[in-house]
Design a protein around this motif. Structure first.
Motif, PDB file in Angstrom:
ATOM      1  N   ILE A   1     -10.980  12.243   7.833  1.00 20.47           N
ATOM      2  CA  ILE A   1      -9.657  12.235   7.201  1.00 20.47           C
ATOM      3  C   ILE A   1      -8.806  11.178   7.878  1.00 20.47           C
ATOM      4  O   ILE A   1      -8.599  11.219   9.091  1.00 20.47           O
ATOM      5  CB  ILE A   1      -8.961  13.606   7.308  1.00 20.47           C
ATOM      6  N   ARG A   2      -8.350  10.220   7.084  1.00 20.83           N
ATOM      7  CA  ARG A   2      -7.483   9.186   7.652  1.00 20.83           C
ATOM      8  C   ARG A   2      -6.034   9.586   7.433  1.00 20.83           C
ATOM      9  O   ARG A   2      -5.667  10.011   6.336  1.00 20.83           O
ATOM     10  CB  ARG A   2      -7.750   7.834   6.986  1.00 20.83           C
ATOM     11  N   THR A   3      -5.220   9.442   8.476  1.00 23.89           N
ATOM     12  CA  THR A   3      -3.815   9.816   8.321  1.00 23.89           C
ATOM     13  C   THR A   3      -3.116   8.801   7.415  1.00 23.89           C
ATOM     14  O   THR A   3      -3.626   7.705   7.149  1.00 23.89           O
ATOM     15  CB  THR A   3      -3.110   9.922   9.687  1.00 23.89           C
ATOM     16  N   LEU A   4      -1.950   9.206   6.998  1.00 25.44           N
ATOM     17  CA  LEU A   4      -1.172   8.495   5.983  1.00 25.44           C
ATOM     18  C   LEU A   4      -1.094   6.972   6.193  1.00 25.44           C
ATOM     19  O   LEU A   4      -0.657   6.507   7.240  1.00 25.44           O
ATOM     20  CB  LEU A   4       0.231   9.108   6.035  1.00 25.44           C
ATOM     21  N   ASP A   5      -1.506   6.246   5.155  1.00 28.37           N
ATOM     22  CA  ASP A   5      -1.407   4.776   5.206  1.00 28.37           C
ATOM     23  C   ASP A   5      -0.537   4.314   4.037  1.00 28.37           C
ATOM     24  O   ASP A   5      -1.037   3.738   3.064  1.00 28.37           O
ATOM     25  CB  ASP A   5      -2.813   4.164   5.133  1.00 28.37           C
ATOM     26  N   ILE A   6       0.754   4.654   4.110  1.00 28.83           N
ATOM     27  CA  ILE A   6       1.631   4.190   3.026  1.00 28.83           C
ATOM     28  C   ILE A   6       2.357   2.936   3.436  1.00 28.83           C
ATOM     29  O   ILE A   6       2.286   2.491   4.566  1.00 28.83           O
ATOM     30  CB  ILE A   6       2.670   5.239   2.573  1.00 28.83           C
TER      31      ILE A   6
ATOM     32  N   LEU B   1       6.540  -1.634   8.244  1.00 32.48           N
ATOM     33  CA  LEU B   1       6.414  -0.283   8.781  1.00 32.48           C
ATOM     34  C   LEU B   1       5.364   0.476   7.970  1.00 32.48           C
ATOM     35  O   LEU B   1       5.672   1.369   7.199  1.00 32.48           O
ATOM     36  CB  LEU B   1       7.774   0.420   8.702  1.00 32.48           C
ATOM     37  N   ARG B   2       4.124   0.071   8.157  1.00 33.23           N
ATOM     38  CA  ARG B   2       3.028   0.611   7.368  1.00 33.23           C
ATOM     39  C   ARG B   2       2.187   1.582   8.219  1.00 33.23           C
ATOM     40  O   ARG B   2       2.168   1.466   9.442  1.00 33.23           O
ATOM     41  CB  ARG B   2       2.161  -0.586   6.928  1.00 33.23           C
ATOM     42  N   ALA B   3       1.514   2.493   7.535  1.00 30.18           N
ATOM     43  CA  ALA B   3       0.503   3.354   8.153  1.00 30.18           C
ATOM     44  C   ALA B   3       0.980   4.022   9.440  1.00 30.18           C
ATOM     45  O   ALA B   3       2.015   4.673   9.439  1.00 30.18           O
ATOM     46  CB  ALA B   3      -0.776   2.545   8.377  1.00 30.18           C
TER      47      ALA B   3
ATOM     48  N   VAL C   1     -10.168   5.130  15.408  1.00 31.52           N
ATOM     49  CA  VAL C   1      -9.132   4.217  14.899  1.00 31.52           C
ATOM     50  C   VAL C   1      -9.766   3.219  13.942  1.00 31.52           C
ATOM     51  O   VAL C   1     -10.918   2.825  14.097  1.00 31.52           O
ATOM     52  CB  VAL C   1      -8.424   3.417  16.030  1.00 31.52           C
ATOM     53  N   MET C   2      -8.984   2.821  12.961  1.00 33.12           N
ATOM     54  CA  MET C   2      -9.418   1.747  12.074  1.00 33.12           C
ATOM     55  C   MET C   2      -9.301   0.452  12.864  1.00 33.12           C
ATOM     56  O   MET C   2      -8.282   0.224  13.538  1.00 33.12           O
ATOM     57  CB  MET C   2      -8.488   1.630  10.862  1.00 33.12           C
ATOM     58  N   ILE C   3     -10.306  -0.388  12.765  1.00 36.45           N
ATOM     59  CA  ILE C   3     -10.183  -1.724  13.350  1.00 36.45           C
ATOM     60  C   ILE C   3      -9.953  -2.637  12.152  1.00 36.45           C
ATOM     61  O   ILE C   3     -10.883  -2.986  11.410  1.00 36.45           O
ATOM     62  CB  ILE C   3     -11.452  -2.125  14.136  1.00 36.45           C
ATOM     63  N   GLU C   4      -8.703  -2.946  11.903  1.00 36.14           N
ATOM     64  CA  GLU C   4      -8.372  -3.720  10.707  1.00 36.14           C
ATOM     65  C   GLU C   4      -7.268  -4.744  10.956  1.00 36.14           C
ATOM     66  O   GLU C   4      -6.788  -5.395  10.036  1.00 36.14           O
ATOM     67  CB  GLU C   4      -7.992  -2.784   9.552  1.00 36.14           C
ATOM     68  N   VAL C   5      -6.875  -4.847  12.216  1.00 38.21           N
ATOM     69  CA  VAL C   5      -5.875  -5.841  12.595  1.00 38.21           C
ATOM     70  C   VAL C   5      -6.537  -6.692  13.685  1.00 38.21           C
ATOM     71  O   VAL C   5      -7.167  -6.134  14.592  1.00 38.21           O
ATOM     72  CB  VAL C   5      -4.614  -5.137  13.163  1.00 38.21           C
TER      73      VAL C   5
ATOM     74  N   ASN D   1     -11.090  -4.687   4.511  1.00 37.30           N
ATOM     75  CA  ASN D   1     -10.120  -5.088   3.479  1.00 37.30           C
ATOM     76  C   ASN D   1      -8.874  -5.670   4.138  1.00 37.30           C
ATOM     77  O   ASN D   1      -8.361  -6.710   3.734  1.00 37.30           O
ATOM     78  CB  ASN D   1      -9.703  -3.883   2.627  1.00 37.30           C
ATOM     79  N   ASP D   2      -8.404  -4.964   5.150  1.00 39.59           N
ATOM     80  CA  ASP D   2      -7.237  -5.475   5.853  1.00 39.59           C
ATOM     81  C   ASP D   2      -7.616  -6.486   6.925  1.00 39.59           C
ATOM     82  O   ASP D   2      -6.865  -7.428   7.167  1.00 39.59           O
ATOM     83  CB  ASP D   2      -6.435  -4.320   6.472  1.00 39.59           C
ATOM     84  N   LEU D   3      -8.764  -6.302   7.548  1.00 40.18           N
ATOM     85  CA  LEU D   3      -9.136  -7.253   8.605  1.00 40.18           C
ATOM     86  C   LEU D   3      -9.225  -8.675   8.029  1.00 40.18           C
ATOM     87  O   LEU D   3      -8.777  -9.641   8.655  1.00 40.18           O
ATOM     88  CB  LEU D   3     -10.471  -6.843   9.245  1.00 40.18           C
TER      89      LEU D   3
ATOM     90  N   ASP E   1      -2.610 -12.478   1.518  1.00 41.87           N
ATOM     91  CA  ASP E   1      -2.169 -11.229   0.912  1.00 41.87           C
ATOM     92  C   ASP E   1      -3.271 -10.716  -0.024  1.00 41.87           C
ATOM     93  O   ASP E   1      -3.677 -11.418  -0.951  1.00 41.87           O
ATOM     94  CB  ASP E   1      -0.871 -11.554   0.146  1.00 41.87           C
ATOM     95  N   ARG E   2      -3.722  -9.502   0.243  1.00 41.29           N
ATOM     96  CA  ARG E   2      -4.782  -8.880  -0.573  1.00 41.29           C
ATOM     97  C   ARG E   2      -4.450  -8.845  -2.055  1.00 41.29           C
ATOM     98  O   ARG E   2      -5.318  -8.734  -2.897  1.00 41.29           O
ATOM     99  CB  ARG E   2      -4.923  -7.413  -0.135  1.00 41.29           C
ATOM    100  N   GLN E   3      -3.151  -8.888  -2.354  1.00 34.60           N
ATOM    101  CA  GLN E   3      -2.751  -8.725  -3.753  1.00 34.60           C
ATOM    102  C   GLN E   3      -2.470 -10.043  -4.443  1.00 34.60           C
ATOM    103  O   GLN E   3      -2.157 -10.056  -5.615  1.00 34.60           O
ATOM    104  CB  GLN E   3      -1.481  -7.908  -3.806  1.00 34.60           C
TER     105      GLN E   3
HETATM  106 MG    MG Z   1      -6.721  -0.811   5.520  1.00 33.27          MG
END
Ligand code: MG
Ligand code: PEP
Length: 589
Positions: free
Chosen positions: A340-345, A366-368, A437-441, A463-465, A473-475
């Protein structure tokens, strides 16, 4: 864009999710809002134009009032924002000045509104007051709303569409995409959007063909045009010629056959040719996806993106509500594990009701975990629900967007508070769960050895890494060409993370979309990775490749790959070495 003599238009975009669909276009857009033209209004018609503007304001205001009525009254500041919008509809600066502009300049209402809202925006931005500057966004939203009524492009709710159509939109948010009713909507195309954006991830899990980043889709398509969406190659064809239609009908049938064949084998184990057992797990956003994940042959849930539960609600869920959702999931999965990953909004997964501060760069904002550490009560509520569900199943806890040691230390402090509260409340829970922990930075990669001292596992979020290491920008479709998993810089970061995990003896998973593309698997396995979590629809194809892969060869080849300097060289080399086992081009002529 390519236009044939018969009027067939072909536009190339970015593959959002594979598959082909053919059907009628249904435009869901407010893009008209951005294509405002100025035209003069005859003296005699000025009052009529003003009346048209007033009607649009009235409709937008009524619409907005309905939204407010439907909301929970204890929304606090969020409700205040919506109520502020209500006042802005009739604000002198926006409303009064637009009417003045129509009559003084004798121009159409759209042009007048656009001009006035820009002026107001500039004025607010110059005021040295952060609160007022932040109000700019309110003005833009209110004026867009009025504009959508003026141009006749009111918001259409995706969940209300009940025709078998292909959606054409300027942009679809991940929340929009998750509203798609599969039995009704065949596919979708958007002007905006990039590779591995959350919209594309959702489309993949819904198995709905989509093409993103087309730039000109909404400008080129009319409602009811016949469209072919080739999500595999990222192509949109508008009003196809008869020959093209036949060709794609045939491709569609072959693609479905290929996919069905893969799925028939999806229950087989993920064992390489030389007998190495790999773990293929599923990424899910909603509990409802578990059945499909199992059908596709996932062993565990390697990533549960919890934010979608929050996005669907109009307020923050309570601890008990979260617990009951998590319990549903755990009951379906036990004894297999659920991470379960905690909130990533924030970033691109924004709930308008949570958005209290405008950010110029939400992905860098101020993400995640940053949001959670600032909003400790929201974080503690979620942590308590996770610790409580851990008493019923095999749960791992994963924290997104960690960028430095201090954050994981802080997370642990908050966890201790959650544990104390649970003890105090005499609730049943289990605190002995693996923490990852996510390794994405990129900074997390650089300090991975230190991070490993604080956690039990790493999960690489490519995806973020990729987004953060390549500064894309992913988008954003315009930089999508740079979004390449096999970039040597990305591969080096994966290798560094793997080395750090190995040295410190902690587990390592990859849960980014990179793991869901069979072409990347030999490189990842060659580096030593054994655990992958992906969009469950990708599992059958990845599994098929693994069953044909020799890990000894993969290890040898990756050594050479790590010396190559460009994506082109790396993919050419990998393609040459693995051409026998890479998925055949399902759609080749
Ligand atoms: Mg991510
Ligand atoms: C990632 O960044 O790779 C990831 C798995 O998380 P998300 O796509 O939800 O940002």
């Amino acid at each position: 864009m390519n236009i044939s003599k018969s009027g067939q238009i072909t536009i190339n975009g970015i593959s959002g999710s594979p598959g082909i669909c053919i059907g009628k276009a249904y435009i869901v857009d407010r893009e008209g809002v951005n294509l405002i033209k100025r035209y003069p209004v005859n003296d005699a018609l000025v009052p009529k134009e003003i009346d048209r503007f007033k009607q649009a304001v009235l409709k937008a205001k009524n619409d907005h009032a309905k939204v407010i009525d439907s909301l929970d009254k204890d929304l606090g500041e969020n409700l205040n924002i919506l109520e502020t919008h209500m006042v802005l509809f009739k604000d002198k600066m926006l409303y009064g000045k637009t009417i003045d502009t129509i009559s003084e300049e004798k121009v159409n209402a759209e042009w007048a509104l656009r001009k006035v809202s820009r002026e107001v925006k500039t004025m607010f931005q110059q005021i040295d007051d952060t609160y007022l500057q932040a109000r700019v966004n309110d003005i833009v939203q209110v004026s867009d709303k009025i504009m959508s009524y003026l141009v006749g492009a009111q918001d259409i709710k995706i969940s209300d569409i009940n025709k078998r159509v292909i959606i054409v939109a300027h942009d679809l948010s991940p929340a929009d995409a998750s509203q798609i009713q599969l039995e009704r909507i065949k596919g979708f195309v958007t002007d905006r959007g990039g590779k591995d954006s959350h919209t594309s991830i959702i489309a993949k899990s819904l198995r709905i063909p989509s093409v993103l980043g087309l730039g000109l889709a909404t400008a080129s398509v009319r409602n009811d045009d016949i469209l072919i969406v080739d999500g595999s190659s990222g192509t949109l064809i508008i009003n196809p010629e008869e020959d093209t239609l036949f060709k794609y009908e045939d491709r569609m049938a072959r693609f479905e056959e290929y996919r069905a064949g893969l799925e028939r084998e999806s229950h087989l184990p993920a064992i390489t040719k030389d007998g190495i057992h790999l773990n293929l797990m599923a990424n899910i956003e909603l509990v409802e996806e578990v059945v499909a994940a199992k059908d596709y042959g996932a062993t565990d849930i390697g990533l549960f993106r919890t934010e979608f539960l929050y996005l669907d609600l109009k307020r923050f869920p309570t601890e008990d509500e979260l617990l009951s959702k998590y319990k549903e999931l755990v009951e379906l999965m036990t004894p297999q594990s659920v991470t379960i990953r905690t909130l990533d909004i924030n970033g691109d997964k924004v709930n308008p009701y949570l958005k209290t501060h405008e950010e110029a760069n939400p992905s860098l904002g101020l993400r995640a975990v940053r949001f959670c550490l600032e909003n400790e009560d929201i974080f503690i509520t979620q942590l308590k629900a996770i610790l409580r569900v851990a008493a019923f199943g095999n749960i791992k806890l994963l924290i997104p967007m960690i960028s430095c040691i201090e954050e994981i230390i802080q997370v642990k402090q908050v966890m201790n508070k959650a544990i104390l509260e649970l003890e105090h409340e005499d609730k049943i829970f289990n605190k002995d769960i693996p923490l990852g922990v996510m390794i994405e930075v990129p900074s997390a990669v650089m300090v991975a050895e230190h991070l490993a001292d604080h956690v039990d596992f790493f999960s690489i979020g490519t995806n973020d890494l990729i987004q953060y290491s390549m500064a894309i920008d992913r988008q954003n479709r315009r930089v999508a060409h740079l979004y390449q998993a096999l970039n040597p810089a990305v591969l080096k970061m994966i290798k560094m993370t793997y080395d750090a995990a190995k040295k410190k003896g902690i587990d390592l998973v990859m849960c980014g979309e990179m793991a869901g593309d069979p072409m990347n698997i030999p490189v990842l396995v060659g580096m030593g990775l054994t655990d992958f979590s992906m969009n469950s629809a990708s599992i059958p194809e990845v599994k098929k490749l693994i069953r044909n892969l020799d890990t000894k060869k993969a290890k040898k080849i990756v050594k050479k790959i790590m010396t190559l300097s460009s994506v082109q060289e790396i993919s050419d080399f990998a393609l040459e070495e693995y051409k026998e086992i890479f998925p055949f081009d399902k759609l080749a002529e």
